[in-house]
Scaffold this active site. Sequence first.
Site, PDB file in Angstrom:
ATOM      1  N   PHE A 195       0.888  -1.178   0.000  1.00 26.00           N
ATOM      2  CA  PHE A 195       0.000   0.000   0.000  1.00 26.00           C
ATOM      3  C   PHE A 195       0.920   1.220   0.000  1.00 26.00           C
ATOM      4  O   PHE A 195       1.589   1.493   0.994  1.00 26.00           O
ATOM      5  CB  PHE A 195      -0.871  -0.050   1.255  1.00 26.00           C
ATOM      6  CG  PHE A 195      -1.837   1.102   1.401  1.00 26.00           C
ATOM      7  CD1 PHE A 195      -2.969   1.191   0.604  1.00 26.00           C
ATOM      8  CD2 PHE A 195      -1.622   2.091   2.357  1.00 26.00           C
ATOM      9  CE1 PHE A 195      -3.876   2.241   0.755  1.00 26.00           C
ATOM     10  CE2 PHE A 195      -2.521   3.141   2.517  1.00 26.00           C
ATOM     11  CZ  PHE A 195      -3.644   3.208   1.702  1.00 26.00           C
ATOM     12  N   LEU A 197       1.233   4.910   0.070  1.00 20.96           N
ATOM     13  CA  LEU A 197       0.572   6.196   0.280  1.00 20.96           C
ATOM     14  C   LEU A 197       1.587   7.280   0.653  1.00 20.96           C
ATOM     15  O   LEU A 197       1.699   8.315   0.002  1.00 20.96           O
ATOM     16  CB  LEU A 197      -0.488   6.066   1.377  1.00 20.96           C
ATOM     17  CG  LEU A 197      -1.299   7.326   1.681  1.00 20.96           C
ATOM     18  CD1 LEU A 197      -2.187   7.721   0.504  1.00 20.96           C
ATOM     19  CD2 LEU A 197      -2.189   7.135   2.923  1.00 20.96           C
ATOM     20  N   THR A 198       2.368   6.996   1.700  1.00 20.89           N
ATOM     21  CA  THR A 198       3.259   8.021   2.253  1.00 20.89           C
ATOM     22  C   THR A 198       4.368   8.409   1.276  1.00 20.89           C
ATOM     23  O   THR A 198       4.898   7.571   0.560  1.00 20.89           O
ATOM     24  CB  THR A 198       3.865   7.480   3.566  1.00 20.89           C
ATOM     25  OG1 THR A 198       2.794   7.055   4.396  1.00 20.89           O
ATOM     26  CG2 THR A 198       4.678   8.541   4.282  1.00 20.89           C
ATOM     27  N   PRO A 200       7.922  11.373   0.875  1.00 19.38           N
ATOM     28  CA  PRO A 200       8.832  12.119   1.760  1.00 19.38           C
ATOM     29  C   PRO A 200       8.203  13.388   2.330  1.00 19.38           C
ATOM     30  O   PRO A 200       8.396  13.706   3.496  1.00 19.38           O
ATOM     31  CB  PRO A 200      10.016  12.445   0.847  1.00 19.38           C
ATOM     32  CG  PRO A 200      10.011  11.338  -0.161  1.00 19.38           C
ATOM     33  CD  PRO A 200       8.573  10.972  -0.381  1.00 19.38           C
ATOM     34  N   GLY A 203       3.066  12.896   4.937  1.00 15.45           N
ATOM     35  CA  GLY A 203       2.852  11.831   5.919  1.00 15.45           C
ATOM     36  C   GLY A 203       1.428  11.874   6.415  1.00 15.45           C
ATOM     37  O   GLY A 203       0.517  11.327   5.778  1.00 15.45           O
ATOM     38  N   GLU A 401      -0.239   3.805  10.006  1.00 13.14           N
ATOM     39  CA  GLU A 401      -1.695   3.787   9.702  1.00 13.14           C
ATOM     40  C   GLU A 401      -2.395   5.009  10.302  1.00 13.14           C
ATOM     41  O   GLU A 401      -3.504   4.905  10.832  1.00 13.14           O
ATOM     42  CB  GLU A 401      -2.328   2.486  10.197  1.00 13.14           C
ATOM     43  CG  GLU A 401      -2.059   1.342   9.235  1.00 13.14           C
ATOM     44  CD  GLU A 401      -3.267   0.449   9.019  1.00 13.14           C
ATOM     45  OE1 GLU A 401      -4.406   0.899   9.243  1.00 13.14           O
ATOM     46  OE2 GLU A 401      -3.069  -0.695   8.592  1.00 13.14           O
ATOM     47  N   GLY A 402      -1.737   6.176  10.233  1.00  7.81           N
ATOM     48  CA  GLY A 402      -2.264   7.395  10.843  1.00  7.81           C
ATOM     49  C   GLY A 402      -1.700   7.507  12.241  1.00  7.81           C
ATOM     50  O   GLY A 402      -1.995   6.636  13.074  1.00  7.81           O
ATOM     51  N   ASP A 405      -1.776  10.954  17.045  1.00  6.55           N
ATOM     52  CA  ASP A 405      -2.078  12.393  17.190  1.00  6.55           C
ATOM     53  C   ASP A 405      -3.034  12.844  16.085  1.00  6.55           C
ATOM     54  O   ASP A 405      -4.022  13.535  16.339  1.00  6.55           O
ATOM     55  CB  ASP A 405      -0.783  13.210  17.108  1.00  6.55           C
ATOM     56  CG  ASP A 405       0.297  12.593  17.979  1.00  6.55           C
ATOM     57  OD1 ASP A 405       0.338  12.917  19.158  1.00  6.55           O
ATOM     58  OD2 ASP A 405       1.058  11.736  17.460  1.00  6.55           O
TER      59      ASP A 405
HETATM   60  S1  MYA Z   1      -0.180   3.532   5.614  1.00 10.20           S
HETATM   61  C1  MYA Z   1      -0.145   5.272   5.732  1.00 10.20           C
HETATM   62  C2  MYA Z   1      -0.977   5.791   6.813  1.00 10.20           C
HETATM   63  N1  MYA Z   1      -1.253   7.167   6.599  1.00 10.20           N
HETATM   64  C3  MYA Z   1      -2.331   7.719   7.095  1.00 10.20           C
HETATM   65  O1  MYA Z   1      -3.132   7.080   7.766  1.00 10.20           O
HETATM   66  C4  MYA Z   1      -2.545   9.156   6.768  1.00 10.20           C
HETATM   67  C5  MYA Z   1      -3.259   9.890   7.861  1.00 10.20           C
HETATM   68  N2  MYA Z   1      -3.949  11.008   7.288  1.00 10.20           N
HETATM   69  C6  MYA Z   1      -5.288  11.016   7.042  1.00 10.20           C
HETATM   70  O2  MYA Z   1      -5.983  10.068   7.332  1.00 10.20           O
HETATM   71  C7  MYA Z   1      -5.891  12.255   6.393  1.00 10.20           C
HETATM   72  O3  MYA Z   1      -4.879  12.982   5.775  1.00 10.20           O
HETATM   73  C8  MYA Z   1      -6.633  13.123   7.441  1.00 10.20           C
HETATM   74  C9  MYA Z   1      -6.917  14.516   6.883  1.00 10.20           C
HETATM   75  C10 MYA Z   1      -7.939  12.452   7.837  1.00 10.20           C
HETATM   76  C11 MYA Z   1      -5.773  13.326   8.646  1.00 10.20           C
HETATM   77  N3  MYA Z   1     -12.774   7.909   5.892  1.00 10.20           N
HETATM   78  O4  MYA Z   1     -10.717  17.554   3.895  1.00 10.20           O
HETATM   79  P1  MYA Z   1     -10.534  16.216   4.503  1.00 10.20           P
HETATM   80  C12 MYA Z   1     -12.978  12.260   3.335  1.00 10.20           C
HETATM   81  C13 MYA Z   1     -13.630   8.286   4.944  1.00 10.20           C
HETATM   82  O5  MYA Z   1     -10.811  16.090   5.946  1.00 10.20           O
HETATM   83  P2  MYA Z   1      -7.719  15.875   4.906  1.00 10.20           P
HETATM   84  C14 MYA Z   1       0.827   2.939   6.831  1.00 10.20           C
HETATM   85  O6  MYA Z   1       1.189   3.592   7.750  1.00 10.20           O
HETATM   86  C15 MYA Z   1     -13.787  13.412   3.873  1.00 10.20           C
HETATM   87  O7  MYA Z   1     -15.080  12.993   4.261  1.00 10.20           O
HETATM   88  N4  MYA Z   1     -13.571   9.478   4.354  1.00 10.20           N
HETATM   89  O8  MYA Z   1      -9.046  15.647   4.158  1.00 10.20           O
HETATM   90  C16 MYA Z   1       1.223   1.493   6.629  1.00 10.20           C
HETATM   91  C17 MYA Z   1     -13.857  14.319   2.664  1.00 10.20           C
HETATM   92  O9  MYA Z   1     -14.856  13.795   1.796  1.00 10.20           O
HETATM   93  P3  MYA Z   1     -15.904  14.771   1.111  1.00 10.20           P
HETATM   94  C18 MYA Z   1     -12.584  10.304   4.761  1.00 10.20           C
HETATM   95  O10 MYA Z   1      -7.786  17.073   5.784  1.00 10.20           O
HETATM   96  C19 MYA Z   1       1.350   0.753   7.885  1.00 10.20           C
HETATM   97  C20 MYA Z   1     -12.493  14.100   1.980  1.00 10.20           C
HETATM   98  O11 MYA Z   1     -12.013  12.829   2.444  1.00 10.20           O
HETATM   99  C21 MYA Z   1     -11.661   9.967   5.762  1.00 10.20           C
HETATM  100  O12 MYA Z   1      -6.607  15.878   3.945  1.00 10.20           O
HETATM  101  C22 MYA Z   1       1.346  -0.729   7.683  1.00 10.20           C
HETATM  102  C23 MYA Z   1     -11.466  15.144   2.340  1.00 10.20           C
HETATM  103  O13 MYA Z   1     -11.416  15.176   3.750  1.00 10.20           O
HETATM  104  C24 MYA Z   1     -11.784   8.702   6.331  1.00 10.20           C
HETATM  105  N5  MYA Z   1     -10.950   8.241   7.260  1.00 10.20           N
HETATM  106  O14 MYA Z   1      -7.636  14.513   5.783  1.00 10.20           O
HETATM  107  C25 MYA Z   1       0.406  -1.330   8.661  1.00 10.20           C
HETATM  108  N6  MYA Z   1     -10.814  10.997   5.932  1.00 10.20           N
HETATM  109  O15 MYA Z   1     -15.068  15.667   0.216  1.00 10.20           O
HETATM  110  C26 MYA Z   1       0.212  -2.768   8.545  1.00 10.20           C
HETATM  111  C27 MYA Z   1     -11.176  11.955   5.098  1.00 10.20           C
HETATM  112  O16 MYA Z   1     -16.840  13.878   0.378  1.00 10.20           O
HETATM  113  C28 MYA Z   1      -1.093  -3.106   9.178  1.00 10.20           C
HETATM  114  N7  MYA Z   1     -12.259  11.533   4.386  1.00 10.20           N
HETATM  115  O17 MYA Z   1     -16.574  15.526   2.222  1.00 10.20           O
HETATM  116  C29 MYA Z   1      -1.073  -4.250  10.070  1.00 10.20           C
HETATM  117  C30 MYA Z   1      -2.458  -4.598  10.514  1.00 10.20           C
HETATM  118  C31 MYA Z   1      -2.607  -5.334  11.763  1.00 10.20           C
HETATM  119  C32 MYA Z   1      -1.894  -6.628  11.942  1.00 10.20           C
HETATM  120  C33 MYA Z   1      -2.534  -7.738  11.260  1.00 10.20           C
HETATM  121  C34 MYA Z   1      -1.826  -9.086  11.572  1.00 10.20           C
HETATM  122  C35 MYA Z   1      -2.115 -10.129  10.552  1.00 10.20           C
END
Ligand code: MYA
Length: 593
Positions: A195, A197-198, A200, A203, A401-402, A405
């Site tokens: 996946f 996404l990120t 440089p 983030g 995964e976000g 904070d």
């Molecule tokens: S992967 C990379 C992780 N990165 C992130 O998670 C990035 C974090 N950032 C964000 O989530 C956004 O930039 C935020 C700001 C939310 C902070 N659901 O104007 P907006 C819609 C649905 O608010 P921004 C990794 O780390 C919103 O309604 N919709 O946008 C790998 C709006 O829609 P509309 C959402 O201020 C790790 C539009 O988007 C959501 O830029 C590996 C714009 O919104 C949402 N959440 O956002 C892990 N957010 O225009 C492995 C926004 O229709 C995993 N919107 O009103 C392992 C698993 C477990 C283990 C399993 C074992 C087997």
Amino acid sequence: MLRLIRTRLSASWWRQLWAQALATPHFRLTSPPYYITHQKGRYSNKANKESTSFVMNLFNGKLIPDNVFPFPAVLSMEQMQFLQALVDPCTRFFKEVNDPVENEKLESIEKTTLAGLKEMGAFGLQVPEELGGVGLTNTQYARMVEVVGVHDLGVGISLGAHQSIGFKGILLFGTQSQKEKYLPKLASGETIAAFCLTEPSSGSDAASIKTLAELSECGKFYTLNGGKIWISGPPEKKMGIKCSNTAEVHFDNVKVPAENLLGELGKGFLVAMNILNNGRFGMASALAGTMRGVIVKAVDHAANRKQFGDKISNYGAIQEKVARMAMLHYVTESMAYVVSANMDMKVPDYMLEAAISKIFASEAAWHVTDECIQVLGGMGYMQEAGVERVLRDLRIFRIFEGTNDILRLFVALTGIEYAGVQLKNLRTTVMNPSGKTETILKDIGMRAKRKVGIPTGLSLEGIVHPGLDNSAYLVTRAIDLFGEAIESLLLKYGEKVIDEQFHLKRVADAAIDIYGMAVVISRASRSLSLGQPTAEHEKLLCQTWSHEAFERVRENLRAVKSSTWNQSFANMKLISNAVVRNQGILAAHPLGF
Ligand code: MYA
């Protein structure tokens, strides 16, 4: 007299509220530094859509119990038996074949383990059976990753990055032909998904990515250019989860067939966000597993280690640690299975709950593991005990995964924005009642009661086992306090609330605690109603947790209003600015040099 005061208060409060509502047309939260570039709000364009989410409705001071009460049971007997038949051999495999120490040394999954995982179908747990996967539901998947989380988080991340988010986009948004083309090889582990996404410079602010896909003139392919970081490939050197590779990926005029587009053109950000929403519950269940394993080590030591003539498990200092470990585990596990069940129930709106489960689980697991090391004393610090590796592996969970904070801001702002829009909808209804007088009066009455600090009549009576009446009262009281605090914040700051991150953090913490209370009350209530053997123990976990969580909610919400706390926040801004300007500590050294 009280009635008169209340009426007067509510009337002036109500006028003030509408004045504010009119001044901030959509309560759109758009100002730097958090929401810098976007024009539309999460709910401003969906103004009439009422959410069924438990957490979202807290922001209106509403109790919508359906997704949490009764504790959801979504698996049929057949699905349960199928799951059990998978869990046992998988547990044996992790005990007998997988070697986390060896994996860490190799910085990759040891070959025999990798082959065994592929053979078990561990790379395609949620891929439909007809496409070569195991076809698990979210709840079944949660239970399987819990097993992985007990034994080896490095392996967990390798499997999770591949399927929790890596190919989740194809599962959720792929066309039938995309699924048929890619999923069989992904499910067998022959190909590995990532996946990306990120970047440089992008983030937490995920929407600012610069990688571009340009459609060719013939319309047959996209050309991809850009750079991605923290992706599977030649490995980076990391603090933990070493057997899961992390690297950079660069797209330099990469041609991608046009038919590979996932979802709608131009809506990739939403696809990415939905993948993340959909993957987060896996972390909570994996980390519930990790805590379960770590707690075994802690109590084994506590029950056998004698100091000052007694087992250390008999001392209050250790008992408090063990009890808190058990409570944190109970809450995390309850959240994990409520969220996965909600997803299986096709609840449309679970993004706040999923974010909360990720925040809570990653912090709870960190605390539990840290305390386990404390219980083990010097032995816990040694590699041989096998806990320091878990602590290193865990650190990333509060970041990826976000970050927690950014997810706290996401929870608080999404909820506040929803409350703002709902408030505005209410105003519209007041202006054009069209027969809804009773609903309007009820709503206004509740808000007025909250304003003067008296219970609004929210109740879980008949829903929660009578043995948990007090916990049920505390959660409804917390919802009242929360609803009032959000309205006060909206009144005070309007759309500028977006800049109040000291407050938003506390709002998110209160929401997290209220959700935590609700899920454990629901679970313990079910145990009591069914007369399960562990019911009385669960009751203790629930009552103790609810009491502590309620006190935290009260304190966090008090801080949002308190002038002393506001002074502290202002001080912290000054302190931080000074230290940043000075590029380090500013206070003079006590010795003068
Ligand atoms: S992967 C990379 C992780 N990165 C992130 O998670 C990035 C974090 N950032 C964000 O989530 C956004 O930039 C935020 C700001 C939310 C902070 N659901 O104007 P907006 C819609 C649905 O608010 P921004 C990794 O780390 C919103 O309604 N919709 O946008 C790998 C709006 O829609 P509309 C959402 O201020 C790790 C539009 O988007 C959501 O830029 C590996 C714009 O919104 C949402 N959440 O956002 C892990 N957010 O225009 C492995 C926004 O229709 C995993 N919107 O009103 C392992 C698993 C477990 C283990 C399993 C074992 C087997």
